[in-house]
Scaffold this active site. Structure first.
Site, PDB file in Angstrom:
ATOM      1  N   GLY A  83       0.832  -1.199   0.000  1.00 47.92           N
ATOM      2  CA  GLY A  83       0.000   0.000   0.000  1.00 47.92           C
ATOM      3  C   GLY A  83       0.865   1.248   0.000  1.00 47.92           C
ATOM      4  O   GLY A  83       1.201   1.737  -1.064  1.00 47.92           O
ATOM      5  N   SER A 177       4.907  -5.483  -3.284  1.00 46.54           N
ATOM      6  CA  SER A 177       4.721  -4.048  -3.448  1.00 46.54           C
ATOM      7  C   SER A 177       5.359  -3.277  -2.279  1.00 46.54           C
ATOM      8  O   SER A 177       6.557  -3.425  -2.038  1.00 46.54           O
ATOM      9  CB  SER A 177       3.227  -3.753  -3.595  1.00 46.54           C
ATOM     10  OG  SER A 177       3.025  -2.454  -4.038  1.00 46.54           O
ATOM     11  N   TYR A 178       4.549  -2.533  -1.517  1.00 45.11           N
ATOM     12  CA  TYR A 178       5.159  -1.787  -0.409  1.00 45.11           C
ATOM     13  C   TYR A 178       5.683  -2.716   0.685  1.00 45.11           C
ATOM     14  O   TYR A 178       6.451  -2.292   1.553  1.00 45.11           O
ATOM     15  CB  TYR A 178       4.180  -0.758   0.181  1.00 45.11           C
ATOM     16  CG  TYR A 178       4.900   0.253   1.042  1.00 45.11           C
ATOM     17  CD1 TYR A 178       5.703   1.228   0.458  1.00 45.11           C
ATOM     18  CD2 TYR A 178       4.839   0.198   2.433  1.00 45.11           C
ATOM     19  CE1 TYR A 178       6.418   2.127   1.227  1.00 45.11           C
ATOM     20  CE2 TYR A 178       5.542   1.103   3.215  1.00 45.11           C
ATOM     21  CZ  TYR A 178       6.330   2.067   2.604  1.00 45.11           C
ATOM     22  OH  TYR A 178       7.053   2.958   3.376  1.00 45.11           O
ATOM     23  N   ASP A 374       3.758  -5.616 -15.054  1.00 44.95           N
ATOM     24  CA  ASP A 374       3.499  -4.522 -14.115  1.00 44.95           C
ATOM     25  C   ASP A 374       4.304  -3.287 -14.497  1.00 44.95           C
ATOM     26  O   ASP A 374       5.535  -3.343 -14.537  1.00 44.95           O
ATOM     27  CB  ASP A 374       3.882  -4.986 -12.701  1.00 44.95           C
ATOM     28  CG  ASP A 374       3.754  -3.885 -11.663  1.00 44.95           C
ATOM     29  OD1 ASP A 374       2.968  -2.938 -11.875  1.00 44.95           O
ATOM     30  OD2 ASP A 374       4.449  -3.980 -10.624  1.00 44.95           O
ATOM     31  N   HIS A 431       1.284  -6.997 -11.152  1.00 47.10           N
ATOM     32  CA  HIS A 431       1.870  -6.506  -9.912  1.00 47.10           C
ATOM     33  C   HIS A 431       1.569  -7.509  -8.799  1.00 47.10           C
ATOM     34  O   HIS A 431       2.444  -7.850  -8.007  1.00 47.10           O
ATOM     35  CB  HIS A 431       1.253  -5.145  -9.601  1.00 47.10           C
ATOM     36  CG  HIS A 431       1.830  -4.436  -8.420  1.00 47.10           C
ATOM     37  ND1 HIS A 431       3.091  -3.888  -8.437  1.00 47.10           N
ATOM     38  CD2 HIS A 431       1.321  -4.167  -7.195  1.00 47.10           C
ATOM     39  CE1 HIS A 431       3.337  -3.313  -7.256  1.00 47.10           C
ATOM     40  NE2 HIS A 431       2.268  -3.470  -6.492  1.00 47.10           N
TER      41      HIS A 431
END
Lengths: 463, 463
Positions: A83, A177-178, A374, A431
Site C-alpha cells: 500500500g 509491493s510496499y 506490471d 503486480h
C-alpha cells in the site's frame, strides 16, 4: 442514517473487542468453523485478533490457513500486502494465493493455493488496515515503517504464544509491493533483536526497494510496451524525472511543464488500462459489464478481473465477519486499502535494497520476483537493483540468467547470486503476480520454500 | 520410394496444369464446392491458378473467400504473407483471419474472419511458395522483390479478367512481416504504371521496413520484457550491433566475441519461447503434448498454439488439395515456408519506409500496425520509423497517440498523421496479430476499410 448507526455499532464493538482480547489464550477460540459459502476442506482455519498494545487498545487481525496436508511438517509463511495501508486478507488471501476465491455468493477452491505448500498466515498490518484497528485513533496520524515493523514483530511473538507448535518451525516472510519495506524491515528487526525465530528466508514480489530506480524505470516500461508515444517518452525522460515527480507533487513544486507531460502520459495510457497489469482487461462498471454478459461475441476470461469487487462484497458481509471473528472498529466498512491511516509518505523514499544485502549476509535466503506485466514497479528497475546489490556484495552468479519452467512452458526468467540472493520474473504476471499467474506463482513459491532453484527444463508431469 | 512416386506425379501434374491454364476464363471452374470438413456457409469460395508466364509455365495459386454478406458492395482485399517465401493461405487464411481454422479433421468457423468485412483474396507469392509454382525451376534461383512485385501485379491484372465484377471495386493491399516489402512495392508499381485499379489503401502488420531500426530495436525489446539479463543487454548493444549481425553472419565475418554474445542471448531467451509472441505458450512435441492432455492441472488455452501443425496436415490432404483445385508441382509436400526458393536475401536490407511516404503523398491511405508481443519486428522500431516518416513528410498529428477500443477494453494504441498515415498497436498480439487477437484485429481491419480512425472509447455493444 446508515452511517450513523454504524458509528454506534462500531463503538459497541470496540468495547466488546477489548473484552474479548483479555479472554482466552488458547487457539480454539479463533478457530473458523466454516466460512460462508466455502466448499468442504480438510485443513484448519483460524481468524482473530492479537493484541499488540493493551494500553492503546491496538490489535492486529490475522487469517491463518493451515497446510492442506501434513501441516506439522510444513513451514510457516507470513504474508504481507503493501500500500502502505492495504489488506493482506483482501488481496493476498482472496485475490492471490489463499485457499478460496469469492465468486458471487460462494467461495470456490483455488487450485494453486499456497497452503498446498505451507501454513499460510495473512496479517492485516499496520493497525487501521482491513479488520486491524487501534481504538486510540491518534495512532493513525503517525504510522511509519518503524512502527509497522515493531508491531509486526510483536504480533509474531504473541501469535507464537497462541500457536506454540509453530514456534520452532521454518519461517518465511513474504509479501509484495510496499511490503518491499515491511518484509525486509521485519526480518532485519528479528535478526537485530536476536529473536529466536527459525527464519529461513524472505520473498518479495514487485517490491518497492529504491524509489528512484523503481519509479524511473516506469517511463521506459510504458514506452517499450506501447503505452506512450516516442515524443511523450522523450519529454517524460528529459523534461521530467520520475523520481522528482513524486517529491515535487508532495511538496506542490511540480513545474507546469512537467505537469503537462504527466497529463499527457495519463491521457495516452488511458483510464481503461490497469497499470498494474498492462495486458489484462479491466473490471468494468456494471452497465458495461451487463453489455458484456449479453453479448455473444465476448471471450470468456480465465482471470476474473472483478475479483476485488467480489472480495469487497464478501468481506463486508456480516455473516462472513462473524465466521472470521472479525469486527469493524471505528470504520463503517471493511476496505481494501485503509482510508483512516495517515502513513508517513516520506518513508517511501527510504531505500530497503541494502537491507536485503544484510539479510543475505546473515544467511537468510532472499528472493525478489517480478510479475513482468506490471508498469508500476517494473521488472527492469527491480532487476537492475538486485544485480547492483549482488555486485556490491561481491556475490558471483551461481545460476546464470535463464528461463525457468512451470510444467512444460517457460514461466519466467531467473538469476541466482552466491546461492543466497535470487531474482526471478513471472511471465504474464501482474503486480499481484499470483492473481494472474497462480500456477506459475505456486511453482516459484514451492521452490523458495525448498531452497531449490527454479525448475530448469520442461517437466512432463506438471507440478 | 514415396518420394520418387511424388516426382512422377508432379511431372504429370505440371503437364495437366498447363493444359488447365489454357482453358476457361470463366470463374466457374475455380469455384470451391466445399472444403473437406467445413461447416455450411452462405458465401462463395474460389481457388485455383492464374498463369503469370505461359512460356516459363509459372502460375500463382490463390484462395478467394467472398464476403459473408453483400459481397457486391464490399471492398476487395489482397493479403500477402512474408518470409520471404511463406504461404498466405497457410498463415493468413488458416491461422489468422480466414473463414475457417483447422481443428483435427474438420474446419471450424472463425468468428472474427475478415470476410465479414471484405472479399478476401489470399495469394501464394512468389512462385515456389505453397501451391504456386514455376515449372521452369531456374526461376527459383534468383527471386527478388522486383520479380515478386511484377508477378503480383500480373496476377492481379489477370485475376480481374477472370473476376471482372471486382475490377472497379475499392481495393486494399494488406500483409505482414516481409510483406512490408511486397505490399508497398506492389502499390508503388500500380501507381508508377498508372494501372487502372481503384487502390484505396494499404495495411501492413509488424512489417520489415528498415533493416537497421527494425532489427536494432530487438535488444531493447528482449531486455524490457525480461528475456535477457542486464549484462547481456549491455554486451548485446555495446559489443554487437544487431543490424551488423545479420550482414556479418551472411558474409561469415562475425567476430568470435559477438558470436558468443549471440549464443548467450539465445541461451537466456530459451528455445521454449516463441520470439514472435513472447507471452504465448509454444506448441510442444507430441510426447509433451500427451503429458499435457493427461494432466488435470493444465489450463485450457483459448489460442490453439498448434494451429500451424494442424494447417500443415490439412493442406497436405489429397482431398483438400482437390477441393481447392491445387496441385503439388516439383515438391513432394505443401510447406508453410518454401524450401525451393533462393530469395535474394540482400533485398531484406532495402528500406521500404520511404515507399510508404510516396503512397501517402499519392493519396493512398497507409496503416502500419504492430502486434505488441512480437520481439522479431518490435513495435518500438516500427513506431519510430512511422513517426520519423511523418516528420519528413511534414504531416501533422491529426489523431494524437491514444488508446483505441475493441468493444469495452483497450485494444491497442494509435496515432494518425495528416489523416493519411496511421500507426496502431494491437494489445496482446503476436507477429501474426490476428492469430492471437482475432477480435481486436477485426476491429482494426474494419476501421481501415471504412477510413475511420480506431474507436476512441469503449462501446457498449461489441463490434
Amino acid at each position: 442514517m446508515q452511517h450513523k448507526s454504524w458509528i454506534i455499532i462500531g463503538t459497541i464493538y470496540a468495547t466488546l473487542v477489548q473484552v474479548c482480547l483479555t479472554l482466552g489464550s488458547i487457539s480454539g477460540d479463533h478457530k473458523i468453523v466454516s466460512l460462508p459459502g466455502q466448499p468442504k476442506v480438510n485443513f484448519q482455519q483460524y481468524g482473530g485478533y492479537i493484541t499488540i498494545d493493551e494500553r492503546q487498545h491496538r490489535a492486529l487481525f490475522y487469517y491463518f490457513a493451515e497446510a492442506e496436508t501434513e501441516p506439522a511438517s510444513k513451514p510457516l509463511v507470513l504474508w504481507l500486502n503493501g500500500g502502505p495501508g492495504c489488506s493482506s486478507i483482501g488481496a493476498g488471501a482472496f485475490c492471490e494465493h489463499g485457499p478460496f476465491r469469492p465468486s458471487g455468493d460462494i467461495l470456490v477452491r483455488n487450485d494453486y493455493s499456497w497452503n498446498k505448500e505451507a501454513n499460510m498466515l495473512y496479517l492485516e498490518s499496520p493497525a487501521g488496515v482491513g479488520f486491524s484497528f487501534s481504538a486510540n485513533k491518534s495512532f493513525y496520524d503517525s504510522v511509519n515503517d518503524e512502527l509497522t515493523a515493531q508491531d509486526n514483530l510483536e504480533f509474531l511473538q504473541r501469535w507464537f504464544t497462541k500457536f506454540p507448535e509453530y514456534k520452532g518451525r521454518d519461517l518465511f516472510i513474504t509479501g509484495e509491493s510496499y511490503a518491499g519495506h515491511y518484509v525486509p524491515q521485519l526480518a532485519q528487526l528479528i535478526i537485530k533483536q536476536n529473536v529466536k525465530f527459525n527464519l529461513k528466508g524472505i520473498a518479495i514480489g514487485n517490491p518497492l526497494l529504491e524509489f528512484n530506480i523503481d519509479f524511473n524505470s516506469r517511463a521506459e516500461f510504458y514506452w517499450s510496451h506501447g503505452l506512450i508515444s516516442d515524443s511523450t517518452y522523450e519529454s517524460f525522460t528529459s523534461i521530467c524525472n520520475y523520481s522528482q515527480i513524486r517529491r515535487q507533487s508532495t511538496s506542490r513544486s511540480l513545474t507546469p511543464v512537467c505537469s503537462g507531460v504527466i497529463r499527457q502520459v495519463s491521457r495516452e495510457i488511458s483510464n481503461s488500462i490497469d497499470t498494474y497489469d498492462v495486458t489484462l482487461d479491466v473490471c468494468l462498471p456494471s452497465i458495461l459489464s451487463q453489455a458484456q454478459v449479453l453479448n455473444q461475441l465476448q471471450d470468456t476470461e480465465k482471470i476474473d478481473v472483478c475479483v476485488e469487487d467480489e472480495t469487497d462484497k464478501y468481506l463486508n458481509r456480516k455473516d462472513v465477519q462473524q465466521a472470521f471473528h472479525a469486527r469493524l472498529v471505528g470504520v463503517s466498512n471493511w476496505t481494501f486499502c485503509s482510508d483512516v491511516i495517515k502513513y508517513e509518505m516520506q518513508n517511501l523514499e527510504v531505500p530497503t535494497i541494502h537491507v536485503l544485502g544484510e539479510l543475505a549476509k546473515s544467511g537468510i535466503r532472499v528472493l525478489v520476483y517480478s510479475g513482468d506485466q506490471d508498469s508500476v514497479i517494473p521488472l527492469t528497475g527491480t532487476r537492475t537493483l538486485v544485480n547492483g546489490l549482488a555486485k556490491e556484495l561481491g556475490l558471483n552468479t551461481t545460476v546464470p540468467y535463464r528461463a525457468w519452467f512451470g510444467g512444460t512452458q517457460v514461466a519466467g526468467w531467473t538469476q541466482v547470486y552466491g546461492n543466497i540472493l535470487s531474482f526471478a520474473t513471472i511471465r504474464g504476471a501482474a503486480h499481484e503476480a499470483p492473481f494472474t499467474q497462480p500456477k506459475r506463482s505456486l511453482v516459484l513459491f514451492s521452490s523458495i520454500l525448498a531452497g531449490r532453484t527454479m525448475p530448469e527444463s520442461p517437466s512432463l508431469t506438471e507440478h
